[in-house]
Motif scaffolding. Structure first.
Motif, mmCIF file in Angstrom:
data_model
loop_
_atom_site.group_PDB
_atom_site.id
_atom_site.type_symbol
_atom_site.label_atom_id
_atom_site.label_comp_id
_atom_site.label_asym_id
_atom_site.label_seq_id
_atom_site.Cartn_x
_atom_site.Cartn_y
_atom_site.Cartn_z
ATOM 1 N N LEU A 5 0.831 -1.199 0.000
ATOM 2 C CA LEU A 5 0.000 0.000 0.000
ATOM 3 C C LEU A 5 0.871 1.256 0.000
ATOM 4 N N GLY A 6 1.949 1.231 0.784
ATOM 5 C CA GLY A 6 2.860 2.371 0.829
ATOM 6 C C GLY A 6 3.513 2.633 -0.516
ATOM 7 N N ARG A 7 3.953 1.570 -1.176
ATOM 8 C CA ARG A 7 4.568 1.735 -2.500
ATOM 9 C C ARG A 7 3.556 2.244 -3.516
ATOM 10 N N SER A 8 2.338 1.753 -3.422
ATOM 11 C CA SER A 8 1.294 2.221 -4.332
ATOM 12 C C SER A 8 1.004 3.704 -4.120
ATOM 13 N N LEU A 9 0.932 4.116 -2.861
ATOM 14 C CA LEU A 9 0.698 5.530 -2.572
ATOM 15 C C LEU A 9 1.861 6.396 -3.047
ATOM 16 N N LEU A 10 3.090 5.894 -2.913
ATOM 17 C CA LEU A 10 4.244 6.641 -3.413
ATOM 18 C C LEU A 10 4.169 6.810 -4.927
ATOM 19 N N THR A 11 3.772 5.763 -5.623
ATOM 20 C CA THR A 11 3.659 5.834 -7.077
ATOM 21 C C THR A 11 2.592 6.844 -7.486
ATOM 22 N N VAL A 12 1.446 6.779 -6.831
ATOM 23 C CA VAL A 12 0.358 7.708 -7.135
ATOM 24 C C VAL A 12 0.798 9.142 -6.835
ATOM 25 N N ALA A 13 1.510 9.338 -5.723
ATOM 26 C CA ALA A 13 1.943 10.680 -5.349
ATOM 27 C C ALA A 13 2.940 11.244 -6.351
ATOM 28 N N VAL A 14 3.876 10.413 -6.804
ATOM 29 C CA VAL A 14 4.849 10.892 -7.788
ATOM 30 C C VAL A 14 4.160 11.243 -9.098
ATOM 31 N N LEU A 15 3.214 10.412 -9.518
ATOM 32 C CA LEU A 15 2.471 10.717 -10.743
ATOM 33 C C LEU A 15 1.657 12.010 -10.593
ATOM 34 N N ALA A 16 1.056 12.201 -9.427
ATOM 35 C CA ALA A 16 0.277 13.429 -9.197
ATOM 36 C C ALA A 16 1.186 14.662 -9.168
ATOM 37 N N LEU A 17 2.371 14.516 -8.577
ATOM 38 C CA LEU A 17 3.320 15.641 -8.579
ATOM 39 C C LEU A 17 3.782 15.968 -9.996
ATOM 40 N N LEU A 18 4.048 14.944 -10.788
ATOM 41 C CA LEU A 18 4.429 15.182 -12.183
ATOM 42 C C LEU A 18 3.298 15.846 -12.957
ATOM 43 N N HIS A 19 2.062 15.406 -12.715
ATOM 44 C CA HIS A 19 0.919 16.003 -13.402
ATOM 45 C C HIS A 19 0.739 17.464 -12.996
ATOM 46 N N ALA A 20 0.920 17.742 -11.711
ATOM 47 C CA ALA A 20 0.788 19.125 -11.247
ATOM 48 C C ALA A 20 1.890 20.004 -11.842
ATOM 49 N N ALA A 21 3.098 19.454 -11.951
ATOM 50 C CA ALA A 21 4.188 20.211 -12.565
ATOM 51 C C ALA A 21 3.900 20.479 -14.035
ATOM 52 N N PHE A 22 3.389 19.474 -14.745
ATOM 53 C CA PHE A 22 3.036 19.658 -16.150
ATOM 54 C C PHE A 22 1.899 20.666 -16.302
ATOM 55 N N SER A 23 0.908 20.595 -15.414
ATOM 56 C CA SER A 23 -0.206 21.548 -15.462
ATOM 57 C C SER A 23 0.284 22.977 -15.211
ATOM 58 N N THR A 24 1.216 23.124 -14.292
ATOM 59 C CA THR A 24 1.789 24.441 -14.024
ATOM 60 C C THR A 24 2.521 24.966 -15.252
ATOM 61 N N TYR A 25 3.297 24.091 -15.881
ATOM 62 C CA TYR A 25 4.023 24.487 -17.095
ATOM 63 C C TYR A 25 3.056 24.921 -18.199
ATOM 64 N N GLU A 26 2.011 24.136 -18.395
ATOM 65 C CA GLU A 26 1.023 24.468 -19.426
ATOM 66 C C GLU A 26 0.309 25.781 -19.106
ATOM 67 N N TYR A 27 -0.029 25.997 -17.841
ATOM 68 C CA TYR A 27 -0.717 27.224 -17.437
ATOM 69 C C TYR A 27 0.169 28.445 -17.686
ATOM 70 N N LEU A 60 2.382 10.032 3.476
ATOM 71 C CA LEU A 60 1.711 8.837 3.978
ATOM 72 C C LEU A 60 2.322 7.573 3.376
ATOM 73 N N GLY A 61 2.594 7.589 2.070
ATOM 74 C CA GLY A 61 3.205 6.430 1.420
ATOM 75 C C GLY A 61 4.596 6.147 1.933
ATOM 76 N N ALA A 62 5.395 7.194 2.163
ATOM 77 C CA ALA A 62 6.747 6.994 2.696
ATOM 78 C C ALA A 62 6.696 6.451 4.121
ATOM 79 N N THR A 63 5.718 6.901 4.891
ATOM 80 C CA THR A 63 5.568 6.396 6.255
ATOM 81 C C THR A 63 5.175 4.929 6.260
ATOM 82 N N LEU A 64 4.239 4.550 5.407
ATOM 83 C CA LEU A 64 3.807 3.155 5.358
ATOM 84 C C LEU A 64 4.870 2.250 4.746
ATOM 85 N N ASN A 65 5.730 2.793 3.896
ATOM 86 C CA ASN A 65 6.749 1.998 3.222
ATOM 87 C C ASN A 65 8.011 1.816 4.061
ATOM 88 N N SER A 66 8.143 2.560 5.141
ATOM 89 C CA SER A 66 9.364 2.487 5.948
ATOM 90 C C SER A 66 9.387 1.195 6.768
#
Length: 118
Positions: A5-27, A60-66
């Motif tokens: 679950l922790g690894r899954s949350l980390l993956t989702v978080a990294v993808l969301a951060l990348l999407h937010a960075a791309f959205s910022t660039y596009e904006y 949360l993902g880093a905490t659960l993955n530790s």
């Protein structure tokens, strides 16, 4: 289960951060193309919210993955060390040193400690 679950949350978080960075660039690219870059310096609230949610998800993902925490009590620390008692002029000293894989190296260390006390 929890680490997965922790690894899954980390993956989702990294993808969301990348999407937010791309959205910022596009904006910002859109503002630059419309020559409105100097008018609006604030990001849209949906990008900011996405960044905060991604950050909290990452934490949360880093905490659960530790790995599980180890005890840091005095007793647990001393159980990993070699100890020796020295008697000198009616005073008892208990010295502790990190364990050595080679016993001859350990005895050499204690000889140096003992000679420095005399």
């Amino acid at each position: 289960m929890v680490r997965t679950l922790g690894r899954s949350l980390l993956t989702v978080a990294v993808l969301a951060l990348l999407h937010a960075a791309f959205s910022t660039y596009e904006y910002l690219s859109q503002l630059k193309a419309l020559d409105k870059l100097t008018v609006s310096r604030h990001l849209p609230s949906n990008i900011v919210i996405e960044l905060y949610v991604a950050l909290l998800t990452f934490i949360l993902g880093a905490t659960l993955n530790s790995p599980p925490l180890r005890g840091i009590t005095w007793a647990s620390e001393m159980s990993t060390r070699c100890t020796v008692k020295l008697h000198c002029n009616g005073i008892t000293l208990k010295l502790a040193a990190p364990p050595y894989p080679n016993p001859s190296e350990q005895s050499t260390r204690w000889t140096r400690v003992w000679n420095s006390l005399l």
